[in-house]
Design a protein around this motif. Structure first.
Motif, PDB file in Angstrom:
ATOM      1  N   LEU A  13     -13.502  12.459  -0.564  1.00 52.49           N
ATOM      2  CA  LEU A  13     -12.974  12.668   0.786  1.00 52.49           C
ATOM      3  C   LEU A  13     -12.085  13.906   0.854  1.00 52.49           C
ATOM      4  N   PRO A  14     -11.863  14.422   2.062  1.00 50.00           N
ATOM      5  CA  PRO A  14     -10.950  15.561   2.215  1.00 50.00           C
ATOM      6  C   PRO A  14      -9.509  15.139   1.885  1.00 50.00           C
ATOM      7  N   PRO A  15      -8.657  16.104   1.564  1.00 46.16           N
ATOM      8  CA  PRO A  15      -7.271  15.790   1.196  1.00 46.16           C
ATOM      9  C   PRO A  15      -6.514  14.978   2.256  1.00 46.16           C
ATOM     10  N   SER A  16      -6.790  15.227   3.527  1.00 48.83           N
ATOM     11  CA  SER A  16      -6.088  14.487   4.583  1.00 48.83           C
ATOM     12  C   SER A  16      -6.419  12.992   4.519  1.00 48.83           C
ATOM     13  N   ALA A  17      -7.664  12.648   4.252  1.00 47.16           N
ATOM     14  CA  ALA A  17      -8.057  11.240   4.149  1.00 47.16           C
ATOM     15  C   ALA A  17      -7.419  10.592   2.925  1.00 47.16           C
ATOM     16  N   LYS A  18      -7.321  11.338   1.830  1.00 48.14           N
ATOM     17  CA  LYS A  18      -6.655  10.810   0.634  1.00 48.14           C
ATOM     18  C   LYS A  18      -5.176  10.554   0.912  1.00 48.14           C
ATOM     19  N   LEU A  19      -4.544  11.450   1.670  1.00 44.16           N
ATOM     20  CA  LEU A  19      -3.135  11.276   2.014  1.00 44.16           C
ATOM     21  C   LEU A  19      -2.951  10.045   2.896  1.00 44.16           C
ATOM     22  N   VAL A  20      -3.800   9.866   3.882  1.00 48.73           N
ATOM     23  CA  VAL A  20      -3.717   8.695   4.750  1.00 48.73           C
ATOM     24  C   VAL A  20      -3.911   7.419   3.927  1.00 48.73           C
ATOM     25  N   PHE A  21      -4.850   7.438   2.999  1.00 49.63           N
ATOM     26  CA  PHE A  21      -5.077   6.287   2.123  1.00 49.63           C
ATOM     27  C   PHE A  21      -3.811   5.968   1.328  1.00 49.63           C
ATOM     28  N   LYS A  22      -3.183   6.988   0.750  1.00 46.33           N
ATOM     29  CA  LYS A  22      -1.964   6.780  -0.048  1.00 46.33           C
ATOM     30  C   LYS A  22      -0.819   6.263   0.819  1.00 46.33           C
ATOM     31  N   GLY A  28       1.759  -0.091   3.537  1.00 42.71           N
ATOM     32  CA  GLY A  28       1.132  -1.286   4.088  1.00 42.71           C
ATOM     33  C   GLY A  28       0.513  -0.998   5.444  1.00 42.71           C
ATOM     34  N   SER A  29       0.340  -2.025   6.248  1.00 46.13           N
ATOM     35  CA  SER A  29      -0.300  -1.895   7.556  1.00 46.13           C
ATOM     36  C   SER A  29       0.531  -1.020   8.486  1.00 46.13           C
ATOM     37  N   LEU A  30      -0.132  -0.049   9.124  1.00 42.42           N
ATOM     38  CA  LEU A  30       0.541   0.868  10.041  1.00 42.42           C
ATOM     39  C   LEU A  30      -0.358   1.170  11.233  1.00 42.42           C
ATOM     40  N   THR A  31       0.258   1.557  12.346  1.00 41.24           N
ATOM     41  CA  THR A  31      -0.503   2.049  13.490  1.00 41.24           C
ATOM     42  C   THR A  31      -0.826   3.525  13.242  1.00 41.24           C
ATOM     43  N   GLN A  32      -1.705   4.068  14.064  1.00 45.07           N
ATOM     44  CA  GLN A  32      -2.056   5.486  13.920  1.00 45.07           C
ATOM     45  C   GLN A  32      -0.825   6.361  14.125  1.00 45.07           C
ATOM     46  N   LYS A  33       0.008   6.019  15.093  1.00 47.14           N
ATOM     47  CA  LYS A  33       1.222   6.797  15.355  1.00 47.14           C
ATOM     48  C   LYS A  33       2.169   6.757  14.151  1.00 47.14           C
ATOM     49  N   GLN A  34       2.298   5.601  13.529  1.00 47.09           N
ATOM     50  CA  GLN A  34       3.155   5.479  12.347  1.00 47.09           C
ATOM     51  C   GLN A  34       2.597   6.298  11.182  1.00 47.09           C
ATOM     52  N   ASP A  74      -5.136  -0.999   7.779  1.00 45.92           N
ATOM     53  CA  ASP A  74      -4.722  -1.525   6.483  1.00 45.92           C
ATOM     54  C   ASP A  74      -5.826  -1.288   5.463  1.00 45.92           C
ATOM     55  N   ILE A  75      -5.450  -1.253   4.204  1.00 43.43           N
ATOM     56  CA  ILE A  75      -6.428  -1.115   3.126  1.00 43.43           C
ATOM     57  C   ILE A  75      -7.172  -2.431   2.997  1.00 43.43           C
ATOM     58  N   ASP A  76      -8.467  -2.367   2.769  1.00 45.57           N
ATOM     59  CA  ASP A  76      -9.343  -3.534   2.807  1.00 45.57           C
ATOM     60  C   ASP A  76      -9.458  -4.286   1.484  1.00 45.57           C
ATOM     61  N   PHE A  77      -8.812  -3.854   0.446  1.00 52.49           N
ATOM     62  CA  PHE A  77      -8.906  -4.533  -0.842  1.00 52.49           C
ATOM     63  C   PHE A  77      -7.538  -4.548  -1.491  1.00 52.49           C
ATOM     64  N   PRO A  78      -7.306  -5.457  -2.430  1.00 54.93           N
ATOM     65  CA  PRO A  78      -5.994  -5.511  -3.074  1.00 54.93           C
ATOM     66  C   PRO A  78      -5.702  -4.233  -3.837  1.00 54.93           C
ATOM     67  N   THR A  79      -4.517  -3.699  -3.655  1.00 55.83           N
ATOM     68  CA  THR A  79      -4.110  -2.489  -4.366  1.00 55.83           C
ATOM     69  C   THR A  79      -3.424  -2.879  -5.665  1.00 55.83           C
ATOM     70  N   GLU A  80      -3.106  -1.895  -6.480  1.00 59.51           N
ATOM     71  CA  GLU A  80      -2.436  -2.157  -7.745  1.00 59.51           C
ATOM     72  C   GLU A  80      -1.084  -2.818  -7.523  1.00 59.51           C
TER      73      GLU A  80
END
Length: 93
Positions: A13-22, A28-34, A74-80
């Motif tokens: 994925l592009p760097p922006s998507a990786k940043l959003v994932f991180k 945890g769960s956030l809105t788009q604005k957050q 939110d992330i769809d699978f358990p994180t570390e």
């Protein structure tokens, strides 16, 4: 835990998507604005990143009950960190 295939898909994925994932992984769960506020990316860039993350199935979208006009991501699978917290809870018992 994330599978090898999911990790490879995120790596592509592009760097922006990786940043959003991180951001979602750590906050945890956030809105788009957050997410925009936390990542300092533009709203358009965050929207695109969320679409890409949803396409590969690692982020889910849900209703934000505090304001139904917004969605909660939110992330769809358990994180570390989730795995570590559940292990800590088991040790406490």
């Amino acid at each position: 835990m994330m599978s090898q295939t999911e990790r490879e898909q995120i790596d592509d994925l592009p760097p922006s998507a990786k940043l959003v994932f991180k951001v979602l992984e750590y906050q945890g769960s956030l809105t788009q604005k957050q997410i925009v506020d936390e990542s300092m990316l533009s709203a358009r860039t965050v929207r695109y990143a969320l679409e890409r993350l949803e396409d590969i199935g690692v982020v889910t979208e849900d209703i934000y009950f505090a304001d139904a006009r917004q969605n909660l991501y939110d992330i769809d699978f358990p994180t570390e960190t989730d795995t570590e917290q559940s292990a800590d809870a088991q040790c406490a018992e």
